[in-house]
Every structure is written in C-alpha cells, then in structure tokens.
Design a protein around this motif. Structure first.
Motif, PDB file in Angstrom:
ATOM      1  N   LEU A   1       0.859  -1.183   0.000  1.00  0.00           N
ATOM      2  CA  LEU A   1       0.000   0.000   0.000  1.00  0.00           C
ATOM      3  C   LEU A   1       0.895   1.234   0.000  1.00  0.00           C
ATOM      4  O   LEU A   1       1.944   1.266   0.654  1.00  0.00           O
ATOM      5  CB  LEU A   1      -0.886  -0.008   1.258  1.00  0.00           C
ATOM      6  N   PHE A   2       0.466   2.252  -0.721  1.00  0.00           N
ATOM      7  CA  PHE A   2       1.198   3.512  -0.732  1.00  0.00           C
ATOM      8  C   PHE A   2       0.216   4.617  -0.380  1.00  0.00           C
ATOM      9  O   PHE A   2      -0.848   4.744  -0.991  1.00  0.00           O
ATOM     10  CB  PHE A   2       1.829   3.779  -2.101  1.00  0.00           C
TER      11      PHE A   2
ATOM     12  N   LEU B   1       4.313   9.130   1.063  1.00  0.00           N
ATOM     13  CA  LEU B   1       4.829  10.157   0.160  1.00  0.00           C
ATOM     14  C   LEU B   1       5.619  11.217   0.924  1.00  0.00           C
ATOM     15  O   LEU B   1       6.725  11.603   0.509  1.00  0.00           O
ATOM     16  CB  LEU B   1       3.681  10.817  -0.603  1.00  0.00           C
ATOM     17  N   ARG B   2       5.090  11.671   2.036  1.00  0.00           N
ATOM     18  CA  ARG B   2       5.796  12.688   2.830  1.00  0.00           C
ATOM     19  C   ARG B   2       7.154  12.175   3.301  1.00  0.00           C
ATOM     20  O   ARG B   2       8.145  12.902   3.307  1.00  0.00           O
ATOM     21  CB  ARG B   2       4.934  13.113   4.019  1.00  0.00           C
ATOM     22  N   ARG B   3       7.184  10.903   3.660  1.00  0.00           N
ATOM     23  CA  ARG B   3       8.442  10.339   4.170  1.00  0.00           C
ATOM     24  C   ARG B   3       9.506  10.237   3.073  1.00  0.00           C
ATOM     25  O   ARG B   3      10.678  10.536   3.306  1.00  0.00           O
ATOM     26  CB  ARG B   3       8.180   8.963   4.793  1.00  0.00           C
TER      27      ARG B   3
ATOM     28  N   ASP C   1      13.879   9.969  -6.116  1.00  0.00           N
ATOM     29  CA  ASP C   1      13.436  10.343  -7.461  1.00  0.00           C
ATOM     30  C   ASP C   1      12.100   9.657  -7.754  1.00  0.00           C
ATOM     31  O   ASP C   1      12.038   8.433  -7.918  1.00  0.00           O
ATOM     32  CB  ASP C   1      14.479   9.917  -8.496  1.00  0.00           C
ATOM     33  N   ILE C   2      11.028  10.443  -7.821  1.00  0.00           N
ATOM     34  CA  ILE C   2       9.698   9.853  -8.003  1.00  0.00           C
ATOM     35  C   ILE C   2       9.473   9.368  -9.431  1.00  0.00           C
ATOM     36  O   ILE C   2       8.550   8.602  -9.686  1.00  0.00           O
ATOM     37  CB  ILE C   2       8.596  10.861  -7.616  1.00  0.00           C
TER      38      ILE C   2
ATOM     39  N   VAL D   1       9.267   1.603  -2.008  1.00  0.00           N
ATOM     40  CA  VAL D   1       8.878   2.556  -0.954  1.00  0.00           C
ATOM     41  C   VAL D   1       7.495   2.269  -0.364  1.00  0.00           C
ATOM     42  O   VAL D   1       7.067   2.928   0.584  1.00  0.00           O
ATOM     43  CB  VAL D   1       8.886   4.000  -1.511  1.00  0.00           C
ATOM     44  N   MET D   2       6.794   1.287  -0.901  1.00  0.00           N
ATOM     45  CA  MET D   2       5.442   1.000  -0.406  1.00  0.00           C
ATOM     46  C   MET D   2       5.488   0.348   0.974  1.00  0.00           C
ATOM     47  O   MET D   2       6.527  -0.173   1.421  1.00  0.00           O
ATOM     48  CB  MET D   2       4.715   0.069  -1.381  1.00  0.00           C
TER      49      MET D   2
END
Length: 323
Positions: A246-247, A252-254, A261-262, A270-271
């Motif tokens: 889950l994201f 996102l803030r973290r 790099d998104i 990163v999930m």
C-alpha cells in the motif's frame, strides 16, 4: 442571586430524585420478577396504559419495550373507552400506570380487560389502591416525596416509573437474548441502524474507482492514481493482481524528505508491505474500530484471493453516518 437560586433548586431536585431511585431498588422483588415473567411469556402484545403524566411515561416505556425485543404499544385510556379497546386481545398483557392507583379513566376500562381475559400488571405508588388489588401482579413505584415543593407536580414519581420501565425492558432484553443485530432491525433509518447493519461493500469505492497500480510502476504513477481516485492511497499489486503493498500520503511525505526520485523509483521500493485489509462483508462499525485502533485513515478491501476489490477512507464512513 437568581442564578444562584436556580442552581440551588436544580441541585435540590436532583438529590430528591436520586433518593427516589435509591428507594426504588427495594421494589425490584418477586413482584417485579412475576411481572417480567408475564411479559416474557406473552404471546400477544404488551399494552401500556396511563393518563396524564403517567401516559407520557407509559408511551416511552412502550417504545423502549418495542425497540428491545418485546412488542408493545401505548393506548390512551380515553381513546380506549371509545373504541381502542378493540386493539387488546386475551393474548396480551396490559400494563396500567397510575401513581395514585385510582385514576378513573384507567379504572373504568379494567372490567373490560378482565372480561377479555388479558393479564394485567399495575405500576402504582399505592399497594393498597384499587388498581393494585385488581391487577394480576402489582409493582410498587412509591416515592417518599416529589421534587415539586408543592408536592403536586409529578416529578420524582414519574422518574421512578420511567426507571422501573427501563429495568423491565432491559431484564426482558437479556432474557430474550436480544442482540445488536436485532436492535438494528428496528432502527434501520437512524445512525444506530447504519452503525450496526452497514457493510463495507455498501460504502466502499469499487471497480474503476479502486486505486490500484502494479508494483513495477513508478512513484509518479502512484501519485497520478492517488490523485485520480482521491482516497489518499493506492493498492499495489503483482502480476496476478494480488495485493503486495500500500502507498499512502504518509508514505509520500516520508520519501520526499529522503529526496527519492519519483520518476524512476519503482513503487515496490517505498510501499508499505504489511498493510491492513478488510473483507467486503465486514460491518462498517467494525472497520471503523480497526482504523481507530491502528490509527490509519483508509482500508483496502480484498477478496479470498487477496485481490483488491475496493477501498475506502474515514471520510466515506463519515458520509455514511457510521461515525
């Protein structure tokens, strides 16, 4: 001075009525037990009758009985004498309420109740009253004094009657094994019904409204999906469409703090892998409890194959009236 006088009088009333309730406990006895047994065994309806203030209290008692598993309704004694006695059958139990036990409008219909063959419970403040003697069982609701300084306006006596009615209703509820689901069935239109009956499939976002991306896609793709679906999160799935993570907005803030790099970073890096899920048939109230305990703002709903089939957040539960 006026405010002080009002507050003093208010506290005086509370003390008198509190004392009345303490004294009422002595009347939870074999007569109370007999009355409850009559109502428990009733194959018809419980009919509550009372005049004036006793009628107002009786109406509330009937409503409480009906909503807690004991079918009941109120009949006004004046209307009863002009045709409404036709509502009462020999299979019913009639609860007559009068503090004095001598209310003419109630006494006048008792011979008809006897003729019909309905069982009768009386709630009075006078065990020696006519109504008490004519009843199959009498439950005393006597108070030592009214809160009204003139001793005229029914105050402590009506409070005692209402509480005695509540005691009967709850005792019957327990005896019948009445459940929260049973309660909800008689309250479908209110917030109680929504809390008790609403399932997640009734409020979740499903089909194309469910935020989902593949684990090979980038963080940027996840942000686009989250923005499009507006739930502040997205489910992450593998090639078999099974949930793997889950994201969320919090994730996102973290990662922004870490200067990730998104555009090139896969969402799988990163999930959140261990995420809380729910079944579509779970009660919304249960889901709300899970979200509050875990301090999360959303849930992914999955099927038996762990495939996401819906999603919701706290705002959805608020709109549905569950909160």
């Amino acid at each position: 001075m006026l405010r002080q006088s009002f507050t003093e009088q208010g506290k005086r009333v509370l003390k008198i009525e509190q004392q009345a309730l303490i004294e009422l406990e002595q009347f939870i006895d074999q007569h109370f037990d007999h009355a409850c047994q009559l109502m428990f065994n009733c194959v018809g309806r419980i009919i509550v009758i009372g005049m004036g203030k006793s009628g107002h209290i009786g109406n509330k008692i009937a409503a409480t009985l009906a909503s807690t598993g004991s079918p009941a309704f109120f009949v006004h004694p004046g209307e009863a004498s002009h045709g409404d006695l036709g509502m009462i059958t020999r299979d019913d139990v009639v609860m007559c309420i009068s503090n004095s036990g001598e209310t003419n409008e109630v006494l006048s219909i008792i011979p008809v109740l006897k003729r019909i063959g309905a069982k009768m419970i009386s709630l009075t403040g006078n065990p020696d009253s006519t109504m008490a003697k004519l009843a199959d069982v009498h439950v005393c609701i006597k108070v030592s004094k009214e809160a009204c300084p003139l001793g005229l306006a029914p105050t402590a006596s009506t409070t005692a009657t209402l509480v005695m009615g509540d005691a009967m209703a709850v005792a019957l509820l327990e005896a019948r094994g009445f459940t929260a689901d049973d309660f909800a069935l008689s309250h479908p239109g209110g917030s109680l019904g929504k809390r008790l009956l609403l399932c997640l499939r009734d409020v979740m976002h499903s089909d194309d409204a469910t935020p989902i991306i593949d684990q090979t896609q980038s963080i940027k793709d996840a942000l686009i999906e989250m923005s499009a679906k507006g739930l502040g999160m997205t489910a992450v799935v593998n090639q078999q469409r099974q949930l793997v993570g889950l994201f969320t907005d919090g994730d996102l803030r973290r990662i922004l703090e870490q200067r990730v790099d998104i555009h090139s970073t896969p969402i799988s890096q990163v999930m959140t892998r261990s995420c809380t899920t729910a079944d579509a048939d779970m009660l919304a109230a249960e889901a709300l409890n899970i979200m509050e305990v875990k301090r999360i703002n959303g849930l992914i709903i999955v099927d038996k194959h762990n495939t996401p089939i819906g999603a919701l957040n706290m705002q959805d539960l608020l709109k549905a009236g569950v909160l």
